[in-house]
Scaffold this motif. Structure first.
Motif, PDB file in Angstrom:
ATOM      1  N   SER A  45     -10.949  22.975   3.276  1.00 24.83           N
ATOM      2  CA  SER A  45     -11.988  23.966   3.006  1.00 24.83           C
ATOM      3  C   SER A  45     -12.119  24.881   4.223  1.00 24.83           C
ATOM      4  CB  SER A  45     -13.329  23.275   2.708  1.00 24.83           C
ATOM      5  OG  SER A  45     -13.716  22.431   3.768  1.00 24.83           O
ATOM      6  N   PRO A  46     -12.670  26.077   4.032  1.00 21.80           N
ATOM      7  CA  PRO A  46     -12.740  27.040   5.133  1.00 21.80           C
ATOM      8  C   PRO A  46     -13.580  26.518   6.296  1.00 21.80           C
ATOM      9  CG  PRO A  46     -13.184  28.111   3.023  1.00 21.80           C
ATOM     10  CD  PRO A  46     -13.192  26.636   2.768  1.00 21.80           C
ATOM     11  N   PRO A  47     -13.290  26.960   7.527  1.00 23.72           N
ATOM     12  CA  PRO A  47     -14.134  26.596   8.675  1.00 23.72           C
ATOM     13  C   PRO A  47     -15.564  27.092   8.464  1.00 23.72           C
ATOM     14  CG  PRO A  47     -12.058  27.558   9.402  1.00 23.72           C
ATOM     15  CD  PRO A  47     -12.125  27.761   7.931  1.00 23.72           C
ATOM     16  N   ARG A  48     -16.508  26.363   9.021  1.00 19.99           N
ATOM     17  CA  ARG A  48     -17.913  26.757   8.962  1.00 19.99           C
ATOM     18  C   ARG A  48     -18.445  26.937  10.377  1.00 19.99           C
ATOM     19  NH1 ARG A  48     -20.628  26.073   4.169  1.00 19.99           N
ATOM     20  NH2 ARG A  48     -21.964  27.627   5.181  1.00 19.99           N
ATOM     21  N   LEU A  58     -19.511  30.757  19.602  1.00 19.41           N
ATOM     22  CA  LEU A  58     -19.559  30.096  18.298  1.00 19.41           C
ATOM     23  C   LEU A  58     -18.924  28.714  18.366  1.00 19.41           C
ATOM     24  CD1 LEU A  58     -18.662  32.858  15.678  1.00 19.41           C
ATOM     25  CD2 LEU A  58     -20.861  32.324  16.740  1.00 19.41           C
ATOM     26  N   THR A  59     -19.533  27.788  17.678  1.00 19.78           N
ATOM     27  CA  THR A  59     -18.945  26.469  17.464  1.00 19.78           C
ATOM     28  C   THR A  59     -18.669  26.339  15.976  1.00 19.78           C
ATOM     29  OG1 THR A  59     -20.264  25.582  19.278  1.00 19.78           O
ATOM     30  CG2 THR A  59     -19.236  23.991  17.793  1.00 19.78           C
ATOM     31  N   CYS A  60     -17.487  25.836  15.631  1.00 16.86           N
ATOM     32  CA  CYS A  60     -17.092  25.764  14.223  1.00 16.86           C
ATOM     33  C   CYS A  60     -16.650  24.354  13.864  1.00 16.86           C
ATOM     34  CB  CYS A  60     -15.947  26.740  13.942  1.00 16.86           C
ATOM     35  SG  CYS A  60     -16.316  28.460  14.375  1.00 16.86           S
ATOM     36  N   SER A  61     -16.777  24.038  12.593  1.00 18.92           N
ATOM     37  CA  SER A  61     -16.240  22.784  12.063  1.00 18.92           C
ATOM     38  C   SER A  61     -15.024  23.120  11.224  1.00 18.92           C
ATOM     39  CB  SER A  61     -17.281  22.058  11.218  1.00 18.92           C
ATOM     40  OG  SER A  61     -17.641  22.819  10.078  1.00 18.92           O
ATOM     41  N   TYR A  62     -14.028  22.221  11.238  1.00 18.65           N
ATOM     42  CA  TYR A  62     -12.765  22.482  10.556  1.00 18.65           C
ATOM     43  C   TYR A  62     -12.442  21.309   9.643  1.00 18.65           C
ATOM     44  CZ  TYR A  62     -12.305  25.968  14.256  1.00 18.65           C
ATOM     45  OH  TYR A  62     -12.520  27.021  15.104  1.00 18.65           O
ATOM     46  N   ALA A  63     -12.596  21.511   8.331  1.00 20.81           N
ATOM     47  CA  ALA A  63     -12.222  20.503   7.348  1.00 20.81           C
ATOM     48  C   ALA A  63     -10.764  20.718   6.951  1.00 20.81           C
ATOM     49  CB  ALA A  63     -13.132  20.583   6.125  1.00 20.81           C
ATOM     50  N   ILE A  64     -10.185  19.710   6.316  1.00 25.32           N
ATOM     51  CA  ILE A  64      -8.772  19.774   5.975  1.00 25.32           C
ATOM     52  C   ILE A  64      -8.497  20.815   4.899  1.00 25.32           C
ATOM     53  CG2 ILE A  64      -6.857  18.465   4.964  1.00 25.32           C
ATOM     54  CD1 ILE A  64      -8.002  15.982   6.298  1.00 25.32           C
ATOM     55  N   PRO A 111       4.206  30.955   6.516  1.00 28.81           N
ATOM     56  CA  PRO A 111       3.111  30.330   5.759  1.00 28.81           C
ATOM     57  C   PRO A 111       1.833  31.154   5.904  1.00 28.81           C
ATOM     58  CG  PRO A 111       3.482  29.151   7.820  1.00 28.81           C
ATOM     59  CD  PRO A 111       4.555  30.200   7.725  1.00 28.81           C
ATOM     60  N   THR A 112       1.076  31.240   4.835  1.00 30.14           N
ATOM     61  CA  THR A 112      -0.219  31.937   4.873  1.00 30.14           C
ATOM     62  C   THR A 112      -1.316  31.003   4.391  1.00 30.14           C
ATOM     63  OG1 THR A 112       0.217  32.854   2.666  1.00 30.14           O
ATOM     64  CG2 THR A 112       0.798  34.208   4.563  1.00 30.14           C
ATOM     65  N   THR A 113      -1.216  29.740   4.808  1.00 25.79           N
ATOM     66  CA  THR A 113      -2.124  28.713   4.308  1.00 25.79           C
ATOM     67  C   THR A 113      -3.362  28.509   5.180  1.00 25.79           C
ATOM     68  OG1 THR A 113      -0.751  27.069   5.445  1.00 25.79           O
ATOM     69  CG2 THR A 113      -0.309  27.449   3.119  1.00 25.79           C
ATOM     70  N   ASN A 114      -3.359  29.090   6.398  1.00 22.65           N
ATOM     71  CA  ASN A 114      -4.551  28.945   7.231  1.00 22.65           C
ATOM     72  C   ASN A 114      -5.735  29.621   6.554  1.00 22.65           C
ATOM     73  OD1 ASN A 114      -3.133  27.578   9.192  1.00 22.65           O
ATOM     74  ND2 ASN A 114      -2.728  29.404  10.406  1.00 22.65           N
ATOM     75  N   LEU A 115      -6.853  28.949   6.557  1.00 20.32           N
ATOM     76  CA  LEU A 115      -8.037  29.471   5.886  1.00 20.32           C
ATOM     77  C   LEU A 115      -8.926  30.206   6.870  1.00 20.32           C
ATOM     78  CD1 LEU A 115      -8.986  26.421   3.637  1.00 20.32           C
ATOM     79  CD2 LEU A 115      -7.785  28.493   2.968  1.00 20.32           C
ATOM     80  N   GLY A 116      -9.448  31.341   6.431  1.00 16.31           N
ATOM     81  CA  GLY A 116     -10.433  32.051   7.219  1.00 16.31           C
ATOM     82  C   GLY A 116     -11.792  31.403   7.099  1.00 16.31           C
ATOM     83  N   THR A 117     -12.697  31.796   7.967  1.00 21.90           N
ATOM     84  CA  THR A 117     -14.055  31.244   7.977  1.00 21.90           C
ATOM     85  C   THR A 117     -14.750  31.509   6.645  1.00 21.90           C
ATOM     86  OG1 THR A 117     -14.118  31.663  10.353  1.00 21.90           O
ATOM     87  CG2 THR A 117     -16.229  31.260   9.276  1.00 21.90           C
ATOM     88  N   ASP A 118     -15.628  30.592   6.276  1.00 24.63           N
ATOM     89  CA  ASP A 118     -16.411  30.720   5.053  1.00 24.63           C
ATOM     90  C   ASP A 118     -16.961  32.146   4.923  1.00 24.63           C
ATOM     91  OD1 ASP A 118     -18.114  29.256   2.824  1.00 24.63           O
ATOM     92  OD2 ASP A 118     -19.508  30.481   3.976  1.00 24.63           O
ATOM     93  N   GLY A 156     -11.630  39.967  14.747  1.00 26.08           N
ATOM     94  CA  GLY A 156     -10.886  39.091  13.856  1.00 26.08           C
ATOM     95  C   GLY A 156     -11.779  38.062  13.213  1.00 26.08           C
ATOM     96  N   ASP A 157     -11.181  36.962  12.773  1.00 26.92           N
ATOM     97  CA  ASP A 157     -11.938  35.906  12.104  1.00 26.92           C
ATOM     98  C   ASP A 157     -12.781  35.139  13.127  1.00 26.92           C
ATOM     99  OD1 ASP A 157     -11.980  34.239   9.377  1.00 26.92           O
ATOM    100  OD2 ASP A 157     -12.013  32.839  11.056  1.00 26.92           O
ATOM    101  N   PRO A 158     -14.028  34.790  12.784  1.00 27.65           N
ATOM    102  CA  PRO A 158     -14.904  34.130  13.774  1.00 27.65           C
ATOM    103  C   PRO A 158     -14.409  32.774  14.262  1.00 27.65           C
ATOM    104  CG  PRO A 158     -16.205  35.046  11.966  1.00 27.65           C
ATOM    105  CD  PRO A 158     -14.771  35.168  11.561  1.00 27.65           C
ATOM    106  N   CYS A 159     -13.772  31.985  13.395  1.00 28.90           N
ATOM    107  CA  CYS A 159     -13.435  30.607  13.762  1.00 28.90           C
ATOM    108  C   CYS A 159     -11.943  30.321  13.833  1.00 28.90           C
ATOM    109  CB  CYS A 159     -14.058  29.628  12.759  1.00 28.90           C
ATOM    110  SG  CYS A 159     -15.862  29.602  12.764  1.00 28.90           S
ATOM    111  N   SER A 160     -11.133  31.121  13.176  1.00 30.62           N
ATOM    112  CA  SER A 160      -9.718  30.789  13.028  1.00 30.62           C
ATOM    113  C   SER A 160      -8.850  31.924  13.574  1.00 30.62           C
ATOM    114  CB  SER A 160      -9.401  30.542  11.552  1.00 30.62           C
ATOM    115  OG  SER A 160      -8.099  30.082  11.364  1.00 30.62           O
TER     116      SER A 160
END
Length: 944
Positions: A422-425, A414-420, A372-379, A401-405
């Protein structure tokens, strides 16, 4: 000409090296990127076999250390790219960044490893490999002299791609070479934005030279075809003539691979070709799924009266339906449309049919596992900002690599938020005590989701940017212990005054504060900045207080007036904050009925139209003869006052041709009811089952139009009504049909409002929905989204196609989604289409509808389309069917079906429905593992 100084000479050298590094980081004229990892200096190495240049890796990564393999493992046959390695002893994740690329294009990605005891430890390591933020494979180097490769076919999501090595505690990650090759978007159709293919095997049977590896330039994509020949069981067949690919070939096997083939020894038709592979579970992929591609071509003209035809079986089960005959000097492929899974080993056998005079033949094979390639990278904007900050301050952290994922590898500080969906912020940045110097970067002002920004105890100089006051989410800004100067900007002062920001700026000796920055008259500028907002706040507060006082007086006098006739009396208090309107002052524009009036309208509730969780629905007539449906709440109903009030409120505010209309309501003591427009044809479920009031069977055109109507209604709820709604109980019994078979969504008692501007989901404490229709992601998170409705609609669309219910018994309870996916593995749409339609449909239209339904029911919501997309796609289905109806009535030209009559006429008139046996057992075409056959277009399979 004057001599250059030593400093100038050094500067010129640096510029030249930088230019060389930049040039080396560019793809070549074919779009290839070839990296010799650990290669020192600016010069490229050239591969002896392919003649492709391999660039040093300094321009692609800023981590790790270079080294050389031990001399004892250097051989004359070893490729130059294996002589050096780059290892990454520090940090959990280390990455290469490949750019520039074109977003959305498909690429072949290959990483190669040879340990060669470069570190003198004699311990080959194991580690994980990631492509972007998605797990690629586990690398396990078996011995010092083993050449290990990992290859994937992936769609690049952005203008760059990162390949990351992750330390799993089993030795230091290292890499020898990294290669990227662009592919046509049409090849390997199983690879898309949501899944990639990892090569398990790519075999060229019986090459002319037994050890010959076919790759570039014979394969323009530089795929590596390894030789395979067992002379004890196979004879070889070959030709010097070119083997052609068909138009729009989906795999484009090179002619050199297709010019050789194997056949059983002795030419005995009773002998088989057999090979197998074992399933390879990994901790991150315990149930691997596989894609198989078989390549065939007849290489010699067959004598008169001769025929070559054979069956293809996997694990003893017939895979390709019927016997297969290869074409002369033309490449044919048979491949999996969807992955197969569930076996420990997959045994492939080819055996001649009874009509064949020649044994089977095969030229090549590929086996892939699916990732699967469904994981989203950071905004993307957050990534650009934090990357610019990293470069400016040369941050020495694990910022690779990616800052949040993934979450476990998020960057330090870094602290990140993870929506279902949409990309992490990035919501917090803490780089205190990090040795930052220079001014405060303007990139900090682009973090729109940052709430906490800590730049304390560094050596930052210059002024504080006023742009930081524009960060909407920022609540804490810590600048303590720097060398900042100037004064606090007015925008930040205003945020301090209104209490939305906590600014910490102590121990900045040159920063002006209230005690240190005086005007010419001795007044503090900071005091002035603070005094003005305070005065304004006092004035505004007085105005607001006066307004509230006048309003209270007006409301007090209004209490003695007559209550409006359409106001609902005795409404209960608001039960939770999710309710969209105050129920204590519920205002309805529709007619209010008494219970006595309902008794008269329904002739004392004589005729029941249907039943639901709320209660029974009765037939009724108004005084003017208008027929209506009366939904009366049962005293034993699980849906109470809350759902009744919610539906009543919603129906007074939404108006769309594909949403059921409310004529009035009743709240008379303990009696509650809703009065709807009458829908003469009942529920969609009744119509699909053939038990509707007319007894007719729906045609495919009618089913498509019903689906399109329903999709438009849901799209209105999600996008156009104010406030927008999530229905939460989309199902075939909640879609009603009128006399014209126009579909309307009904039953809004479980609907929820969401904020379109902030997100498309709501948080609830109660799980609702109907088994078979419920979004699995909602079931796991308790957060319904608009994509939850999309999932449910996908199930309804599958019901329309198949004529079956959301949950089947075959022989045990099975989701219709799983049932359809398994049956479609054969690529034959007849295996799933409702037999009551008697083949009267355009097959391409049906294929497209099924494809839409399966995308709607994807397990991850991010993979599902929006209802807007669904409406557009269903309109295209309607156009295909309309064109079929007016175009002569033949079935799709891209289809080889199982029906005996290839020329079905089209009749748009309804026919009498027969009983649809929903408990039908599996047929030979429904297999435990999902396989398919060759396909030229996505709409349906085709035989080449």
């Amino acid at each position: 000409m004057a001599r250059t100084t030593a400093g100038t000479q050094w500067l010129l050298l640096v510029v030249c090296l930088a230019a060389a590094a930049t040039a080396g980081a560019q793809p070549d004229s074919m779009g290839f990127i070839s990296i010799d990892c650990g290669l020192p200096g600016p010069a490229s190495s050239v591969d002896d076999t392919t003649k492709l240049p391999y660039s040093p890796d300094a321009a692609f990564t800023d981590a790790g250390a270079s080294g050389n393999i031990s001399a004892q493992y250097v051989t004359q046959q070893l490729g130059k790219r294996f002589l050096s390695v780059r290892s990454f002893p520090d940090g959990a994740r280390s990455c290469y960044t490949l750019r520039p690329l074109v977003a959305g294009l498909k690429h072949l990605l290959r990483a190669e490893f040879m340990y060669g005891n470069y570190d003198g430890l004699g311990r080959p390591p194991a580690f994980d490999l990631y492509v972007g933020v998605n797990f690629w494979t586990a690398v396990n180097v078996s011995s010092p002299d083993a050449e290990t490769a990992a290859e994937a076919v992936v769609v690049v999501p952005g203008d760059s791609l990162q390949v990351c090595l992750v330390n799993t505690g089993s030795g230091t990650p290292f890499i020898s070479a990294l290669e990227l090759r662009p592919l046509k978007s049409s090849v390997y159709p199983q690879a898309n934005a949501t899944q990639g293919l990892v090569a398990l095997a790519r075999v060229n049977f019986a090459p002319t030279v037994a050890t010959d590896v076919v790759r570039y330039p014979d394969d323009p994509y530089d795929r590596v075809w390894l030789p395979w020949l067992d002379a004890t069981v196979w004879d070889t067949v070959s030709t010097a003539k070119r083997v052609l690919n068909v138009e729009a070939d989906l795999f484009e096997a090179p002619s050199k691979v297709m010019q050789t083939a194997i056949t059983p020894r002795g030419g005995n038709t009773s002998d088989r070709i057999k090979f197998s592979w074992s399933s390879w579970p990994q901790p991150r992929d315990p149930a691997p799924r596989y894609i198989l591609v078989l390549y065939f071509s007849e290489l010699q003209p067959l004598p008169g009266g001769s025929a070559r035809q054979f069956y293809i079986n996997i694990n003893g089960e017939l895979w390709y339906p019927g016997g297969f005959t290869p074409s002369y000097l033309v490449t044919s492929q048979i491949y999996s449309i969807s992955p197969m899974w569930g076996s420990d080993q997959y045994n492939v056998s080819l055996n001649a049919t009874a009509n064949s005079t020649l044994p089977p033949i095969i030229n090549a094979v590929e086996v892939f596992s699916v990732i699967p390639t469904t994981n989203l990278g950071t905004d993307a904007k957050d990534v650009s900002a934090i990357t610019a900050i990293k470069m400016k301050y040369r941050v020495q952290k694990n910022w690779m690599g990616d800052p949040c994922s993934p979450k476990t590898l998020a960057w330090d500080g870094l602290t990140c938020s993870y929506a279902i969906s949409s990309p992490p912020r990035i919501t917090g940045v803490n780089i205190s005590f990090s040795g930052l110097d220079g001014d405060i970067s303007s990139s900090f002002a682009t973090f729109k989701a940052v709430q906490y920004l800590d730049l304390s105890h560094n050596n930052l100089t210059g002024s504080i940017p006023d742009a930081l006051s524009q960060l909407p989410s920022l609540t804490v800004l810590d600048l303590t212990g720097n060398q900042l100067s100037g004064s606090i900007p007015p925008g930040l002062l205003k945020r301090i005054q209104d209490g939305s920001l906590n600014l910490r700026y102590g121990n900045n000796p040159n920063l002006c504060t209230a005690n240190t920055c005086q005007t010419t008259k001795g007044k503090s500028k900071l005091a002035v900045y603070i005094a003005i907002p305070v005065a304004l706040a006092v004035v505004i507060g007085l105005v607001v207080a006066l307004f509230c006082l006048l309003r209270r007086k007006k409301q007090g006098s209004a209490r003695n007036t007559v209550k409006p006739q359409n106001e609902m009396p005795d409404a209960p208090p608001q039960p939770d904050s999710e309710y969209m309107y105050s129920q204590s002052s519920l205002q309805l524009e529709n007619r209010r009925f008494t219970y006595k009036e309902l008794e008269m309208i329904t002739n004392n509730f004589q005729r029941v139209l249907g039943r639901g969780g709320f209660g029974k629905v009765y037939d009724g007539f108004l005084e003017d003869g208008t027929q209506v449906a009366v939904k009366l709440r049962s005293q034993s109903s699980t849906q109470g006052v809350k759902e009744f009030l919610s539906e009543a409120q919603i129906l007074t505010r939404i108006h769309h041709k594909n949403l059921v209309s409310m004529i009035g309501y009743c709240k008379d003591g303990q009696y509650m009811a809703l009065v709807y427009e009458y829908m003469s044809e009942g529920t969609l479920r009744e119509q699909i089952a053939g038990s509707g009031r007319s007894g007719r069977c729906l045609t495919w055109m009618q089913r498509l139009q019903i689906a399109h109507d329903s999709a438009q209604g849901l799209n209105y709820l999600h996008k156009s009504c104010n406030p927008p709604l999530i229905h939460r109980d989309v199902k075939a019994t909640n879609i009603l049909l009128n006399a014209k078979l126009e579909a309307k969504i009904a039953d809004f008692g479980l609907s929820k409002v969401f904020n379109r501007d902030s997100d498309d989901h709501v948080s609830t404490n109660t799980f609702v929905g109907t088994p078979g229709y419920v979004d699995p992601e909602y079931q796991a998170t308790m957060q319904p989204t608009t994509k939850s409705d999309v999932y449910s609609f996908g199930v309804v669309l599958l019901e329309l196609v198949t004529g079956r219910q959301a949950i089947l018994s075959v022989p045990e309870p099975t989701s219709i989604v799983h049932w359809v996916r398994r049956r479609l593995a054969w690529g034959n749409i007849d295996n799933v289409v409702d037999t009551q339609m008697r083949g009267k449909y355009d097959v391409n239209s049906v294929w497209k509808a099924v494809d839409i339904a399966l995308k709607c029911t994807a397990h991850a919501s991010v993979q599902r389309p929006t209802m807007t997309d669904v409406v557009v796609q269903l309109q295209e289905c309607l156009e295909l069917e309309e064109g079929h109806r007016h175009g002569g009535g033949t079935r799709g030209s891209f289809y080889t079906g199982s029906s005996s009559d290839p020329n079905f006429g089209y009749d748009n008139n309804t026919t009498e429905c027969q009983s649809n046996d929903v408990s039908q057992t599996s047929t030979a075409f429904e297999m435990e593992h999902n396989f398919g056959k060759v396909s030229r277009m996505g709409r349906g399979p085709v035989a080449r």
